[in-house]
Write a protein that holds these residues in place. Structure first.
Motif, mmCIF file in Angstrom:
data_model
loop_
_atom_site.group_PDB
_atom_site.id
_atom_site.type_symbol
_atom_site.label_atom_id
_atom_site.label_comp_id
_atom_site.label_asym_id
_atom_site.label_seq_id
_atom_site.Cartn_x
_atom_site.Cartn_y
_atom_site.Cartn_z
ATOM 1 N N LEU A 19 16.937 -5.548 -51.852
ATOM 2 C CA LEU A 19 18.220 -5.338 -52.528
ATOM 3 C C LEU A 19 19.025 -4.246 -51.833
ATOM 4 O O LEU A 19 20.229 -4.365 -51.646
ATOM 5 C CB LEU A 19 17.974 -4.932 -53.983
ATOM 6 N N ALA A 20 18.321 -3.167 -51.454
ATOM 7 C CA ALA A 20 19.016 -2.054 -50.807
ATOM 8 C C ALA A 20 19.524 -2.446 -49.431
ATOM 9 O O ALA A 20 20.563 -1.970 -48.979
ATOM 10 C CB ALA A 20 18.081 -0.846 -50.703
ATOM 11 N N ALA A 21 18.797 -3.333 -48.749
ATOM 12 C CA ALA A 21 19.103 -3.628 -47.348
ATOM 13 C C ALA A 21 20.033 -4.822 -47.170
ATOM 14 O O ALA A 21 20.649 -4.980 -46.120
ATOM 15 C CB ALA A 21 17.803 -3.866 -46.573
ATOM 16 N N LEU A 22 20.131 -5.672 -48.184
ATOM 17 C CA LEU A 22 20.863 -6.923 -48.028
ATOM 18 C C LEU A 22 22.342 -6.678 -47.683
ATOM 19 O O LEU A 22 22.893 -7.308 -46.780
ATOM 20 C CB LEU A 22 20.751 -7.736 -49.323
ATOM 21 N N GLY A 23 22.943 -5.752 -48.391
ATOM 22 C CA GLY A 23 24.343 -5.430 -48.112
ATOM 23 C C GLY A 23 24.504 -4.848 -46.718
ATOM 24 O O GLY A 23 25.480 -5.125 -46.015
ATOM 25 N N LEU A 24 23.502 -4.053 -46.303
ATOM 26 C CA LEU A 24 23.547 -3.472 -44.952
ATOM 27 C C LEU A 24 23.424 -4.546 -43.892
ATOM 28 O O LEU A 24 24.035 -4.448 -42.824
ATOM 29 C CB LEU A 24 22.379 -2.497 -44.776
ATOM 30 N N SER A 222 17.757 8.634 -50.765
ATOM 31 C CA SER A 222 16.328 8.315 -50.683
ATOM 32 C C SER A 222 16.088 6.873 -50.235
ATOM 33 O O SER A 222 14.980 6.503 -49.887
ATOM 34 C CB SER A 222 15.641 8.599 -52.021
ATOM 35 N N TYR A 223 17.133 6.053 -50.256
ATOM 36 C CA TYR A 223 16.933 4.652 -49.876
ATOM 37 C C TYR A 223 17.557 4.280 -48.538
ATOM 38 O O TYR A 223 17.215 3.278 -47.947
ATOM 39 C CB TYR A 223 17.498 3.727 -50.962
ATOM 40 N N ILE A 224 18.493 5.126 -48.058
ATOM 41 C CA ILE A 224 19.290 4.705 -46.905
ATOM 42 C C ILE A 224 18.432 4.513 -45.644
ATOM 43 O O ILE A 224 18.571 3.539 -44.918
ATOM 44 C CB ILE A 224 20.479 5.681 -46.664
ATOM 45 N N SER B 22 16.437 9.269 -37.876
ATOM 46 C CA SER B 22 15.227 10.073 -38.011
ATOM 47 C C SER B 22 15.540 11.547 -37.818
ATOM 48 O O SER B 22 14.946 12.401 -38.454
ATOM 49 C CB SER B 22 14.139 9.598 -37.049
ATOM 50 N N VAL B 23 16.522 11.838 -36.958
ATOM 51 C CA VAL B 23 16.927 13.233 -36.807
ATOM 52 C C VAL B 23 17.488 13.761 -38.124
ATOM 53 O O VAL B 23 17.120 14.827 -38.595
ATOM 54 C CB VAL B 23 17.986 13.381 -35.689
ATOM 55 N N LEU B 24 18.350 12.943 -38.763
ATOM 56 C CA LEU B 24 18.945 13.372 -40.032
ATOM 57 C C LEU B 24 17.880 13.578 -41.093
ATOM 58 O O LEU B 24 17.904 14.557 -41.829
ATOM 59 C CB LEU B 24 19.955 12.330 -40.517
ATOM 60 N N SER B 25 16.902 12.647 -41.148
ATOM 61 C CA SER B 25 15.909 12.789 -42.202
ATOM 62 C C SER B 25 14.971 13.950 -41.897
ATOM 63 O O SER B 25 14.478 14.622 -42.788
ATOM 64 C CB SER B 25 15.133 11.496 -42.405
ATOM 65 N N LEU B 26 14.730 14.200 -40.598
ATOM 66 C CA LEU B 26 13.893 15.349 -40.232
ATOM 67 C C LEU B 26 14.590 16.644 -40.606
ATOM 68 O O LEU B 26 13.979 17.568 -41.118
ATOM 69 C CB LEU B 26 13.615 15.352 -38.727
ATOM 70 N N GLY B 221 -9.505 11.264 -59.359
ATOM 71 C CA GLY B 221 -8.500 10.880 -58.375
ATOM 72 C C GLY B 221 -7.526 12.014 -58.171
ATOM 73 O O GLY B 221 -7.315 12.837 -59.065
ATOM 74 N N GLU B 222 -6.960 12.102 -56.962
ATOM 75 C CA GLU B 222 -6.009 13.163 -56.662
ATOM 76 C C GLU B 222 -4.960 12.568 -55.738
ATOM 77 O O GLU B 222 -5.257 12.201 -54.609
ATOM 78 C CB GLU B 222 -6.760 14.324 -55.985
ATOM 79 N N GLU B 223 -3.740 12.421 -56.235
ATOM 80 C CA GLU B 223 -2.699 11.747 -55.457
ATOM 81 C C GLU B 223 -1.463 12.636 -55.311
ATOM 82 O O GLU B 223 -1.051 13.300 -56.254
ATOM 83 C CB GLU B 223 -2.281 10.449 -56.166
ATOM 84 N N TYR B 224 -0.892 12.617 -54.111
ATOM 85 C CA TYR B 224 0.337 13.368 -53.870
ATOM 86 C C TYR B 224 1.445 12.429 -53.438
ATOM 87 O O TYR B 224 1.221 11.521 -52.655
ATOM 88 C CB TYR B 224 0.117 14.416 -52.776
ATOM 89 N N ALA B 225 2.646 12.669 -53.946
ATOM 90 C CA ALA B 225 3.810 11.893 -53.522
ATOM 91 C C ALA B 225 4.798 12.850 -52.889
ATOM 92 O O ALA B 225 4.961 13.967 -53.362
ATOM 93 C CB ALA B 225 4.443 11.213 -54.734
ATOM 94 N N PRO B 226 5.468 12.430 -51.814
ATOM 95 C CA PRO B 226 6.471 13.311 -51.200
ATOM 96 C C PRO B 226 7.539 13.683 -52.235
ATOM 97 O O PRO B 226 7.830 12.878 -53.119
ATOM 98 C CB PRO B 226 7.085 12.455 -50.097
ATOM 99 N N LEU B 227 8.112 14.874 -52.125
ATOM 100 C CA LEU B 227 9.201 15.275 -53.033
ATOM 101 C C LEU B 227 10.303 14.231 -52.959
ATOM 102 O O LEU B 227 10.673 13.795 -51.876
ATOM 103 C CB LEU B 227 9.763 16.631 -52.612
ATOM 104 N N GLY B 228 10.796 13.816 -54.101
ATOM 105 C CA GLY B 228 11.847 12.805 -54.104
ATOM 106 C C GLY B 228 11.329 11.379 -54.086
ATOM 107 O O GLY B 228 12.098 10.437 -54.124
ATOM 108 N N HIS B 229 10.005 11.197 -54.034
ATOM 109 C CA HIS B 229 9.398 9.868 -54.039
ATOM 110 C C HIS B 229 9.774 9.137 -55.323
ATOM 111 O O HIS B 229 9.743 9.720 -56.403
ATOM 112 C CB HIS B 229 7.883 10.031 -53.963
#
Lengths: 293, 423
Positions: A19-24, A222-224, B22-26, B221-229
């Motif tokens: 859904l997120a990618a279809l428009g792209l 978070s989706y882009i 990837s630069v932007l997300s890094l 169990g012990e689970e971690y999710a990235p911030l914003g996941h």
């Protein structure tokens, strides 16, 4: 049973990515515009759902009202962006990246000013709460709904591109702009419509995302990246490739995450896509074009 | 003439845009990294705080923009409320407070820069603020090298104490350990740990693991999710199939919303498998949706529903200032209290000088909305009553269990045999 529920988790994640990618796939793939504001159009769709919830009191219907409205809101924002900025830089994809990134930041701040910094919640209609039990396997209704919505969007888009005069015009302009122009198609109008459609799809995705999480100004960011990953891995401009890539990435994420952790899975998926692009830089499905350029 | 991309340029476009992305997300990830600052320009020699007039400057340093603004704005609001009240009450040592506001922008490096500015160019007598451990760790060397004071209002992972920081939120023995005691009392023998992937949850879970081992609780169990996941289907699947007695949740921010929506949608509820959270306060409950968290547990030291005359006054004043729909929460209360504690310290010392305030700090008490708190002069934390609360369908948290008296702060968990070798 674990395998089955993971299979569903992967399928469901895949449908969200789709859904997120279809428009792209339309705006990036077909038109070569790197639209970083695509995520913010999703955010706009999500806030539309929030506003509709406030206006339409019946929680059961507000989602159904929000979907088409989200499409229109996302589409109009896209149209505005195309008409003011994008159309000046069709031949310069990297410039569109910077410009639309700036627009994305502006839109985030606008959302913060209008709706406030704290996230808001859209409550799911009661007919979507809980899960459908199939042989001990609990499939959340919201996930099933999003899956159905993704299928509907793909079918609608494919039909539109394949079986309508408008679709033929869009494909003609994408394949060879000059030849299309000389056969009487207005490429300006077609560009605008294509951008409206792609951005509208982002709006729909945004409405769907309110079923999974909360709505905030940074929802889109978070989706882009994931959405671009899907379009690039799928083969630019290919709906078929986008579908396959979204589902594969969803499955990969779900299974890597099950056997490792969420953070490691993200890295593994990224590595897998990069490795795949080394072997097949054109993506899963390559574009066939009769373009003379 | 405009050219449309064909397959070769398309591939190049794809690779270029991926690289750019990837630069932007890094760059975004970089913001999460702890970066100790070395402030070359700062000199420790002599403070420039001006107390000759009839006012004195203090600094409020909160994230008013960026990802943490959601939480830190509420802290900023309650600090402003406390300052207004103190000024109306005659100020501190007869001097009106003059507030200098700075925006930490949710970036640890900006927090360090702004702290330096507040201390060296605005010459504030003390700074109030900070939220993430990353921002605190970035500011710590600034306050130490400039010999100035920071009042930090948020519960954190402990294992730290600085003469230049006063910690008015809970340390682990005032929040996590009592919460574990409560669960053990309820007969919980197996726990599933879910947390965000950064310093606080990982340290907290190290402590929980040590506790569990000593108390015969199995960590299944012990689970971690990235911030914003935001996609928790796999983690919820794992939780569901592990079938523990309870879940201990150290997720932060938006992830809580996605986690609880998924949890409810997967057919799990507080009756099947209660979730005890340490980072969900009143203002987050609306965002998660009350129906998704009703009946779930939280551990804090303050709730809006705490019954005390001090709290009634605080809640009433806050709502009068910021609106009836604005809830109060633990970090807001701790920030509000921190300004009053500073006033008590200064008035006891009869001086704004850092050394005098540090000297006077031990044993300073204040009747806070959460109850009476006492400053520990050795580790600069305060005693706090520990609460476990249940989320009601009114969206507020109601005390389910309370420690009999305020718990002395023990940031290094020295009083617990099972915690040996943790730091």
């Amino acid at each position: 049973m674990d395998i089955l529920s993971q299979l569903f988790a992967g399928l469901s994640l895949g449908s969200v990515l789709l859904l997120a990618a279809l428009g792209l796939a339309l705006t990036f793939g077909q038109m070569g515009v790197i639209n970083m504001a695509h995520g913010e159009f999703m955010m706009a769709g999500a806030y539309t759902a929030f506003v509709v919830q406030g206006v339409v009191s019946g929680a059961g219907v507000s989602l159904l009202v929000a979907l088409p409205l989200g499409f229109v809101v996302g589409g109009l924002l896209g149209l505005l962006l195309e008409a003011t900025l994008i159309h000046r830089m069709y031949a310069r994809p990297l410039d569109t990246l910077l410009v639309t990134w700036g627009v994305a930041l502006v839109l985030q701040q606008v959302a913060r000013d209008v709706f406030g910094a704290p996230n808001v919640d859209v409550s799911a209609p009661t007919w979507l709460s809980g899960a459908v039990e199939i042989g001990g396997l609990a499939l959340p209704r919201t996930r099933l709904f999003i899956l159905g919505l993704a299928v509907a969007c793909v079918v609608a888009l494919t039909l539109l591109l394949r079986a309508t005069p408008l679709g033929r015009r869009i494909r003609a302009v994408v394949q060879n702009r000059d030849l299309a122009e000389s056969s009487g198609i207005s490429s300006r109008t077609t560009d605008r419509i294509t951008f409206f459609l792609g951005s509208g799809l982002a709006g729909i995705a945004g409405v769907a995302l309110t079923l999974l999480g909360s709505v905030g100004p940074t929802l889109g960011t978070s989706y882009i990246v994931d959405a671009f990953l899907v379009v690039v891995a799928g083969g630019i401009g290919q709906i078929k490739g986008t579908v396959v890539a979204a589902l594969s990435l969803g499955m990969m994420q779900a299974f890597f995450e099950y056997s490792t952790t969420a953070s490691v899975a993200k890295v593994l998926v990224f590595v897998a896509v990069v490795a795949f692009l080394q072997v097949r830089p054109q993506g899963l499905v390559s574009a066939r074009t009769r373009s003379l350029a | 003439m405009r050219h449309r991309p064909t397959s070769r340029p398309a591939a190049r476009l794809a690779v270029t845009s991926l690289a750019a992305l990837s630069v932007l997300s890094l760059a975004a990830c970089g913001a999460q990294v702890d970066s100790p600052q070395t402030e070359g320009s700062a000199s420790a020699a002599g403070s420039c705080v001006d107390t000759s007039g009839d006012s004195v400057k203090v600094g409020f340093l909160n994230s008013l923009s960026g990802t943490m603004a959601i939480s830190e704005q509420t802290v900023h609001d309650s600090l402003q409320l406390a300052a207004a009240e103190i000024n109306a009450d005659g100020g501190v040592l007869g001097k009106q407070l003059e507030i200098v506001t700075e925006d930490g922008q949710s970036e640890p490096t900006v927090f360090a820069e702004k702290a330096t500015k507040l201390i060296t160019s605005d010459c504030v007598a003390a700074v109030f603020g900070g939220w993430t451990s990353a921002s605190r760790k970035a500011m710590l060397p600034v306050f130490e090298s400039n010999d100035s004071l920071l009042f930090y209002p948020v519960q954190y992972e402990g294992l730290e104490s600085s003469p230049n920081i006063f910690y008015t939120g809970a340390t682990t023995n005032q929040q996590i350990v009592p919460a574990l005691d409560y669960l053990a009392e309820q007969g919980v023998t197996s726990l599933f740990l879910v947390g965000s992937d950064y310093v606080f949850p990982r340290t907290a879970n190290k402590i929980i693991n040590a506790y569990a081992q000593a108390h015969g609780i199995e960590i299944v169990g012990e689970e971690y999710a990235p911030l914003g996941h935001t996609d928790f289907s796999t983690i919820v699947n794992k939780v569901k199939s592990a079938d523990a007695d309870a879940v201990f949740n150290t997720l932060n921010g938006d992830s809580n919303v996605a986690f609880f929506k998924e949890y409810t949608n997967a057919g799990l509820s507080a009756e099947d498998m209660p979730v005890l959270s340490v980072s969900i306060a009143e203002e987050e409950i609306g965002g998660i949706g009350v129906e998704n968290v009703v009946g779930q547990l939280t551990a804090w030291n303050y709730y809006e529903t705490v019954e005390s005359p001090e709290n009634a006054a605080f809640v009433e004043a806050f709502k009068a200032e910021y609106g009836q729909d604005r809830p109060t929460s633990d970090p807001m209360e701790a920030a509000y209290t921190s300004l009053y504690l500073w006033r008590e310290m200064v008035e006891k010392a009869e001086s704004f000088a850092v050394a005098d305030v540090q000297e006077a700090a031990d044993g300073v008490t204040y009747d806070a909305p959460e109850g009476t708190v006492v400053v520990d002069g050795d580790n600069h934390h305060i005693s706090k009553t520990s609460l476990v609360g249940k989320i009601g369908d009114d969206g507020l948290i109601h005390t389910e269990w309370s420690s009999e008296e305020p718990i002395e702060p023990d940031p290094y968990l020295e009083g617990y045999d099972w915690a040996d070798g943790l730091s």
